[in-house]
Design an enzyme around this catalytic site. Sequence first.
Site, mmCIF file in Angstrom:
data_model
loop_
_atom_site.group_PDB
_atom_site.id
_atom_site.type_symbol
_atom_site.label_atom_id
_atom_site.label_comp_id
_atom_site.label_asym_id
_atom_site.label_seq_id
_atom_site.Cartn_x
_atom_site.Cartn_y
_atom_site.Cartn_z
ATOM 1 N N LYS A 156 0.821 -1.163 0.014
ATOM 2 C CA LYS A 156 0.080 0.209 0.157
ATOM 3 C C LYS A 156 0.977 1.293 0.219
ATOM 4 O O LYS A 156 0.750 2.414 -0.277
ATOM 5 C CB LYS A 156 -0.345 -0.234 1.535
ATOM 6 C CG LYS A 156 -1.704 1.672 1.277
ATOM 7 C CD LYS A 156 -2.089 1.280 2.813
ATOM 8 C CE LYS A 156 -2.219 1.407 4.055
ATOM 9 N NZ LYS A 156 -1.487 3.384 4.327
ATOM 10 N N ASN A 157 1.902 1.754 1.005
ATOM 11 C CA ASN A 157 2.364 2.798 0.920
ATOM 12 C C ASN A 157 3.552 2.680 -0.112
ATOM 13 O O ASN A 157 3.984 3.618 -0.303
ATOM 14 C CB ASN A 157 2.920 2.605 2.321
ATOM 15 C CG ASN A 157 2.006 2.443 4.129
ATOM 16 O OD1 ASN A 157 1.609 3.121 3.066
ATOM 17 N ND2 ASN A 157 1.771 2.878 4.360
ATOM 18 N N ARG B 93 -4.807 10.575 4.283
ATOM 19 C CA ARG B 93 -3.889 11.628 4.479
ATOM 20 C C ARG B 93 -2.825 11.725 3.358
ATOM 21 O O ARG B 93 -2.395 12.234 2.680
ATOM 22 C CB ARG B 93 -2.878 11.082 5.305
ATOM 23 C CG ARG B 93 -1.481 11.571 5.858
ATOM 24 C CD ARG B 93 -1.032 11.379 6.669
ATOM 25 N NE ARG B 93 0.290 11.940 7.196
ATOM 26 C CZ ARG B 93 0.932 13.513 7.779
ATOM 27 N NH1 ARG B 93 -0.389 13.913 8.215
ATOM 28 N NH2 ARG B 93 1.891 13.956 7.481
ATOM 29 N N CYS C 20 -5.734 8.355 8.750
ATOM 30 C CA CYS C 20 -5.372 8.045 10.549
ATOM 31 C C CYS C 20 -5.383 8.667 11.392
ATOM 32 O O CYS C 20 -3.765 9.723 11.354
ATOM 33 C CB CYS C 20 -4.613 6.950 10.276
ATOM 34 S SG CYS C 20 -5.317 4.856 9.909
ATOM 35 N N ARG D 56 -0.882 14.673 13.001
ATOM 36 C CA ARG D 56 -0.255 14.218 12.165
ATOM 37 C C ARG D 56 0.247 15.728 11.417
ATOM 38 O O ARG D 56 -0.486 15.762 10.363
ATOM 39 C CB ARG D 56 -0.434 12.693 10.812
ATOM 40 C CG ARG D 56 -0.474 11.404 12.230
ATOM 41 C CD ARG D 56 -1.101 10.532 11.138
ATOM 42 N NE ARG D 56 -0.149 9.773 9.828
ATOM 43 C CZ ARG D 56 -0.708 9.102 9.545
ATOM 44 N NH1 ARG D 56 -1.920 8.621 9.052
ATOM 45 N NH2 ARG D 56 0.563 8.155 8.061
ATOM 46 N N ASP E 148 4.633 19.649 7.990
ATOM 47 C CA ASP E 148 5.236 21.051 7.787
ATOM 48 C C ASP E 148 6.709 21.010 7.380
ATOM 49 O O ASP E 148 6.800 21.420 7.135
ATOM 50 C CB ASP E 148 5.604 21.858 9.954
ATOM 51 C CG ASP E 148 5.327 20.400 10.244
ATOM 52 O OD1 ASP E 148 6.157 19.269 10.455
ATOM 53 O OD2 ASP E 148 6.659 21.455 10.816
ATOM 54 N N ASP F 216 3.959 0.195 12.571
ATOM 55 C CA ASP F 216 3.056 -0.004 11.462
ATOM 56 C C ASP F 216 3.272 -1.566 12.112
ATOM 57 O O ASP F 216 1.595 -2.056 11.706
ATOM 58 C CB ASP F 216 2.883 -0.120 9.825
ATOM 59 C CG ASP F 216 2.662 1.807 9.472
ATOM 60 O OD1 ASP F 216 2.617 2.363 10.108
ATOM 61 O OD2 ASP F 216 3.047 1.522 8.127
ATOM 62 N N ARG G 145 -8.239 -0.372 5.041
ATOM 63 C CA ARG G 145 -7.699 0.946 3.718
ATOM 64 C C ARG G 145 -6.164 -0.271 4.018
ATOM 65 O O ARG G 145 -5.647 0.651 2.264
ATOM 66 C CB ARG G 145 -7.310 1.774 4.908
ATOM 67 C CG ARG G 145 -9.081 2.601 5.273
ATOM 68 C CD ARG G 145 -8.967 4.103 6.091
ATOM 69 N NE ARG G 145 -7.229 4.547 5.075
ATOM 70 C CZ ARG G 145 -6.628 5.728 5.511
ATOM 71 N NH1 ARG G 145 -7.044 5.791 7.078
ATOM 72 N NH2 ARG G 145 -5.626 6.502 5.431
HETATM 73 N N1 EPU Z 1 6.510 14.811 11.475
HETATM 74 C C1 EPU Z 1 6.258 15.987 11.582
HETATM 75 N N2 EPU Z 1 6.099 16.687 9.822
HETATM 76 C C2 EPU Z 1 5.637 16.817 9.155
HETATM 77 C C3 EPU Z 1 6.026 14.924 8.448
HETATM 78 C C4 EPU Z 1 6.071 14.298 10.059
HETATM 79 O O1 EPU Z 1 6.876 16.182 12.428
HETATM 80 O O2 EPU Z 1 5.310 17.096 8.139
HETATM 81 C C5 EPU Z 1 6.696 13.393 12.103
HETATM 82 C C6 EPU Z 1 5.453 12.828 12.180
HETATM 83 O O3 EPU Z 1 4.044 13.239 13.121
HETATM 84 C C7 EPU Z 1 5.998 11.367 12.914
HETATM 85 C C8 EPU Z 1 7.454 11.242 11.774
HETATM 86 O O4 EPU Z 1 7.430 12.395 11.406
HETATM 87 O O5 EPU Z 1 6.573 11.506 14.593
HETATM 88 C C9 EPU Z 1 6.775 10.727 11.230
HETATM 89 O O6 EPU Z 1 6.171 10.843 9.731
HETATM 90 P P1 EPU Z 1 5.675 10.554 8.643
HETATM 91 O O7 EPU Z 1 5.889 11.779 7.845
HETATM 92 O O8 EPU Z 1 7.036 9.279 8.555
HETATM 93 O O9 EPU Z 1 4.490 9.252 8.375
HETATM 94 P P2 EPU Z 1 4.016 9.681 7.319
HETATM 95 O O10 EPU Z 1 4.596 9.465 5.986
HETATM 96 O O11 EPU Z 1 2.401 10.140 7.489
HETATM 97 C C10 EPU Z 1 4.073 7.053 6.198
HETATM 98 C C11 EPU Z 1 3.249 5.580 6.533
HETATM 99 C C12 EPU Z 1 2.507 4.856 7.543
HETATM 100 C C13 EPU Z 1 3.832 4.813 8.727
HETATM 101 C C14 EPU Z 1 4.413 6.045 8.643
HETATM 102 C C15 EPU Z 1 5.745 5.618 9.526
HETATM 103 C C16 EPU Z 1 1.889 6.038 4.547
HETATM 104 C C17 EPU Z 1 1.493 6.428 2.833
HETATM 105 N N3 EPU Z 1 2.284 5.804 5.457
HETATM 106 O O12 EPU Z 1 3.154 8.160 7.146
HETATM 107 O O13 EPU Z 1 2.109 4.067 7.726
HETATM 108 O O14 EPU Z 1 3.255 5.037 9.832
HETATM 109 O O15 EPU Z 1 5.095 7.033 7.409
HETATM 110 O O16 EPU Z 1 6.576 4.457 8.792
HETATM 111 O O17 EPU Z 1 3.760 5.699 3.798
HETATM 112 C C18 EPU Z 1 -0.430 2.710 7.703
HETATM 113 O O18 EPU Z 1 0.272 2.416 6.526
HETATM 114 O O19 EPU Z 1 -0.534 1.957 8.576
HETATM 115 C C19 EPU Z 1 0.564 4.532 8.290
HETATM 116 C C20 EPU Z 1 -0.121 5.478 8.624
#
Ligand code: EPU
Length: 443
Positions: free
Chosen positions: A22-23, A93, A117, A124, A127, A310, A402
């Site tokens: 998925k990701n 998201r 989520c 989440r 920035d 995850d 999802r």
């Molecule tokens: N963060 C910031 N600022 C930002 C972005 C992230 O402070 O602009 C922080 C977040 O709050 C968190 C950390 O950085 O503490 C990591 O978040 P990240 O941005 O890496 O998460 P994401 O890219 O939104 C992806 C996966 C998630 C998975 C996370 C961490 C996708 C579509 N989603 O999310 O997957 O948990 O990386 O590995 O790739 C899931 O599949 O259930 C899922 C939530």
Amino acid sequence: MDKIIIEGGVPLSGSVKIQGSKNSALPILFATILTEDRCTIHNVPELSDVRTTEALLRSLGMSCERNDAGSFSVETTDPSCTLADYELVKKMRASFLSIGPLLARRGKAKVSIPGGCVFGANGRPVDLHLMGLEALGARIKVAKGYVEAEASRLIGNTLDLSGPNGSTVTGTANILMAATLAKGETKIRNAAMEPEIIDLAMLLNNMGAEIEGAGTDELRIQGVDALHGTEHVVMPDRIEAGTYLIAGAITRGNVTVDGIMPKQLEKLTTSLEQAGIILDIGEDHIHVSTNGSIRPVDISTRAYPGFPTDLQAPMTALLTQAKGTSQISENVYKDRFNHVPELNRLGAVIHQEDGHATIDAPNELSGAKIMASDLRAGASLVLAGLAATGTTTIDRIYHVDRGYERIEKKLAKLGARITRKVGEETGEEEGAPYPTRTPTHQA
Ligand code: EPU
């Protein structure tokens, strides 16, 4: 809304084939915006998040054709579309992954602040995505729930994506996609090293991008003037794979998880072995069995190659069955514990506070009515239901849909007594609106 009903206590046995990631599939589908040529993406999982992506791509002037074998052909039909509307973005998201490609290829983007989520009160943030795009020369305005970004052509730069909890996965993907068409060289320091970034970089390089360093914490991208169409096979889903390994272990079953890249699961397999689970690790499969007893282990989540956040909720379900106390530290999303009160309803004894959980096991789980409140929390409830005696009914299973393709069919094939009760339409939105940290980029 659909429910899943499980009669627990059956050791699973057999083999399960893992879906495309998925990701990985989501950023890859958004990357097709970067060219007007046709791209064909194979091994795309059949998930509601993919359907949301497809709807969003169509609204952005792309044609999407899917065949039964999980291949998607995507082509631009109207490059003037630059609005990713709230109605679609609030469901997922990852919709925010449209901003980098739209900006790089079409010169502007107006994208709703994302949903998806929600892990606790802090939401989440995005920035780091915005900081990265600004570093490439985008003019960014945040107003009325939308991010508006503009740049006639992005310009390469050196930027650092480290946030309070490490790098950002989708932030890295967004900036990487944007930088492929920027003028000059971009260096992304503290880039995410997740395998999904490697998969995306492979696709982009096959489209004509010049990216080096994928899989390390520094990406170097030489911008090019245009990208072209390509074909790509999405890598296997390491989180689905991990979930089925835990399903084999929690039911004291005998399961082969097939079509995977075991190296990507090293932190999980090490923890499972510490817990006394018996693993036979092959080139593209892992066989899981137990001698009946499960030992406690401590888990600390981190960005890749650390233990994946995850899989924290699924692993928590497993550790309710260990003989002794396990500690969980959640370092990526401090509030990602939506599963804890529901697991406790089944008879688990888990105390959770401030990014940590203590599992006072072993716990005899017995069936109850419980509710999924996010994707991986939902998966952990399914796992607990498989181990519990009696009937477990899990409501709001759309969260699980999802990220897991036909979960009840795959588990039933392994011998689980599991059915889906299709619910009536309630009119309730599937995907909660999502709080965000106040952006520092307000115009
Ligand atoms: N963060 C910031 N600022 C930002 C972005 C992230 O402070 O602009 C922080 C977040 O709050 C968190 C950390 O950085 O503490 C990591 O978040 P990240 O941005 O890496 O998460 P994401 O890219 O939104 C992806 C996966 C998630 C998975 C996370 C961490 C996708 C579509 N989603 O999310 O997957 O948990 O990386 O590995 O790739 C899931 O599949 O259930 C899922 C939530």
